[in-house]
Design an enzyme around this catalytic site. Structure first.
Site, PDB file in Angstrom:
ATOM      1  N   ASN A   7      -0.709  11.401   7.500  1.00  0.00           N
ATOM      2  CA  ASN A   7      -1.580  12.440   6.940  1.00  0.00           C
ATOM      3  C   ASN A   7      -2.477  12.915   8.082  1.00  0.00           C
ATOM      4  O   ASN A   7      -3.467  12.256   8.414  1.00  0.00           O
ATOM      5  CB  ASN A   7      -2.393  11.853   5.783  1.00  0.00           C
ATOM      6  CG  ASN A   7      -3.258  12.900   5.102  1.00  0.00           C
ATOM      7  OD1 ASN A   7      -3.328  14.047   5.549  1.00  0.00           O
ATOM      8  ND2 ASN A   7      -3.923  12.507   4.034  1.00  0.00           N
ATOM      9  N   ARG A  89       2.319  14.411   4.968  1.00  0.00           N
ATOM     10  CA  ARG A  89       1.608  15.163   3.936  1.00  0.00           C
ATOM     11  C   ARG A  89       1.299  16.551   4.504  1.00  0.00           C
ATOM     12  O   ARG A  89       0.742  16.658   5.604  1.00  0.00           O
ATOM     13  CB  ARG A  89       0.313  14.443   3.586  1.00  0.00           C
ATOM     14  CG  ARG A  89      -0.458  15.205   2.573  1.00  0.00           C
ATOM     15  CD  ARG A  89      -1.724  14.512   2.139  1.00  0.00           C
ATOM     16  NE  ARG A  89      -2.344  15.336   1.132  1.00  0.00           N
ATOM     17  CZ  ARG A  89      -3.613  15.692   1.132  1.00  0.00           C
ATOM     18  NH1 ARG A  89      -4.424  15.255   2.060  1.00  0.00           N
ATOM     19  NH2 ARG A  89      -4.081  16.451   0.186  1.00  0.00           N
ATOM     20  N   HIS A 178      -3.505  18.305  -5.048  1.00  0.00           N
ATOM     21  CA  HIS A 178      -3.323  16.912  -5.508  1.00  0.00           C
ATOM     22  C   HIS A 178      -1.947  16.728  -6.150  1.00  0.00           C
ATOM     23  O   HIS A 178      -1.751  15.836  -6.969  1.00  0.00           O
ATOM     24  CB  HIS A 178      -4.388  16.494  -6.554  1.00  0.00           C
ATOM     25  CG  HIS A 178      -5.788  16.461  -6.061  1.00  0.00           C
ATOM     26  ND1 HIS A 178      -6.847  16.916  -6.812  1.00  0.00           N
ATOM     27  CD2 HIS A 178      -6.318  16.003  -4.899  1.00  0.00           C
ATOM     28  CE1 HIS A 178      -7.978  16.749  -6.146  1.00  0.00           C
ATOM     29  NE2 HIS A 178      -7.691  16.203  -4.973  1.00  0.00           N
TER      30      HIS A 178
END
Ligand code: AMP
Length: 396
Positions: A7, A89, A178
């Site tokens: 990430n 991500r 999300h």
């Protein structure tokens, strides 16, 4: 199988080396102060190692991660070849991506095309991808998008009621965020209740908060919009707000739109209402000591979350399952109780003793509740690792 989950932020990079089948994490850590000086924090079980390592770019950060993963003392693998795939991500997939995908030149181009929609995050995510490609050219890389899960929303949920040209020319619409967490919780809920066809609302309540309405595993609506500013009030974000507030403040205080948006993103939410903190633990402590601003901040949050649940219950024509996740959803007993109190009209009843749980997967509704209410800790890294493994195995 070993999947390295990355990430990448603008000056930081989080990583986890995990087994996607078992969810076991062999090592995890964080590179900070990239482009400044560079600090690596690496954890294996309870053991934590901190090192100052020069990180003039994301490339050196990735190299530092790989070096420590194969280190004879602090490492967990013998060679970088033991990393079977890397899952990244990526914040914004725009209209380009409705699912995770193996990264190739076309995917990189499409992620770049989404930069105007995710101007802060997508460039950083790309730096993480390019750094990994440079140091591990033969390891498959997968992009997992925060927006992808929400791409099943129907037009009535994702279109804004503004002139069509902004949608047609500029891709202005609701995207939601999300998504990796909402997808993980939808899958866990299906496994826990042993069904695939059911209607649920997931409340991802953390420093950033969003709700999603999910039917048979597919997202039908979600509270964040073009950006993560929309929806319920959050730690420091205002949530939904009349656009005329921006016009009024900019005109009266001679403020730029960017500065006003910065205020709405970073200085608003429960932080602004309470004047105390964005952290729900501080708000609960303040309210317990009689601070009325903390009481208002919490009441506003409960009220707005309950309103979204009511709206999504109507949108889905009833729900079977309500789930709570993320920092506040998993740990905030008072928050869950206060929100569920609003929902008595739809037959939601929670067992107060079971609701005392923090951070554990548990059914907290009573047997006669018309809606099952679950606390399910989220695990975005595991979802990224599972998507990565699925795609890489399918391509073999
Ligand atoms: P997240 O963004 O998912 O990491 O959630 C972070 C937020 O979770 C923090 O800002 C706290 O407000 C909240 N939180 C963590 N632990 C607790 C707790 N025990 N009770 C209430 N809220 C909590």
């Amino acid at each position: 199988m070993n999947v390295l989950v990355i990430n990448a932020g603008s000056s930081s990079l989080k990583y986890q080396l995990m087994n996607p089948e078992t969810g076991d994490v062999s090592a995890k850590g964080l590179c900070e102060r990239i482009y400044i000086d560079g600090r690596l924090t690496h954890k294996v079980g309870d053991k934590k190692v901190e090192k100052e390592i020069a990180m003039p770019s994301h490339s050196e950060a990735i190299q530092a991660v790989l070096s420590i993963l194969v280190d004879p003392v602090d490492g967990v693998i013998k060679s970088v070849d033991e990393i079977d795939a890397v899952g990244h991500r990526v914040l914004h997939g725009g209209m380009e991506f409705s699912e995770s995908c193996i990264i190739n030149d076309d995917v990189i181009k499409a992620i770049k095309k989404c930069i105007p929609l995710g101007p802060l995050h997508n460039p950083a995510n790309l730096m993480g991808i390019e750094a990994c490609q440079a140091v591990m050219p033969n390891t498959p890389q997968v992009a997992v998008f925060d927006t992808a899960f929400h791409m099943t929303m129907p037009p009535k949920a994702y279109r804004y009621a503004i002139p069509a040209e902004y949608y047609e020319n500029d891709d202005i619409r609701r995207y939601g965020f999300h998504g990796t967490s909402h997808k993980y919780i939808a899958r866990r809920a299906a496994a826990l209740i042993g069904k695939t066809e059911f209607k649920m609302i997931n409340c991802h309540l953390g420093n950033g908060s969003s709700l999603s309405a999910v039917k048979n595993g597919k997202c039908m609506d979600t509270s964040m919009g073009l950006s993560p500013l929309a929806g319920v009030p959050m730690g420091t974000r205002s949530g939904d707000i009349d656009a005329c507030v921006v016009q009024f403040i900019c005109n009266k205080y001679n403020m730029s739109v960017d500065d006003c948006l910065n205020m709405l993103n970073k200085k608003s939410g429960v932080l602004a209402l309470s004047g105390v903190s964005s952290d729900f633990r501080d708000l609960e402590a303040g309210a317990a000591n009689g601070n009325q601003d903390c009481v208002l901040a919490l009441e506003k949050f409960y009220y707005e979350v309950a309103k979204y649940i009511g709206a999504y219950t109507a949108a889905l024509n009833g729900i079977d399952v309500l789930t709570f996740t993320a920092g506040v959803g998993e740990n905030g007993r008072d928050t869950r109780k206060a929100i569920c109190e609003y929902l008595g009209f739809m037959g939601v009843k929670i067992d107060e003793e079971k609701n005392m749980v923090r951070g554990k997967e548990i059914l907290i509704s009573t047997p006669d509740s018309k809606v099952q209410v679950w606390v399910i800790p989220t695990n975005e890294e595991l979802m990224i690792a599972q998507d990565t493994a699925e795609l890489v195995n399918a391509a073999k």
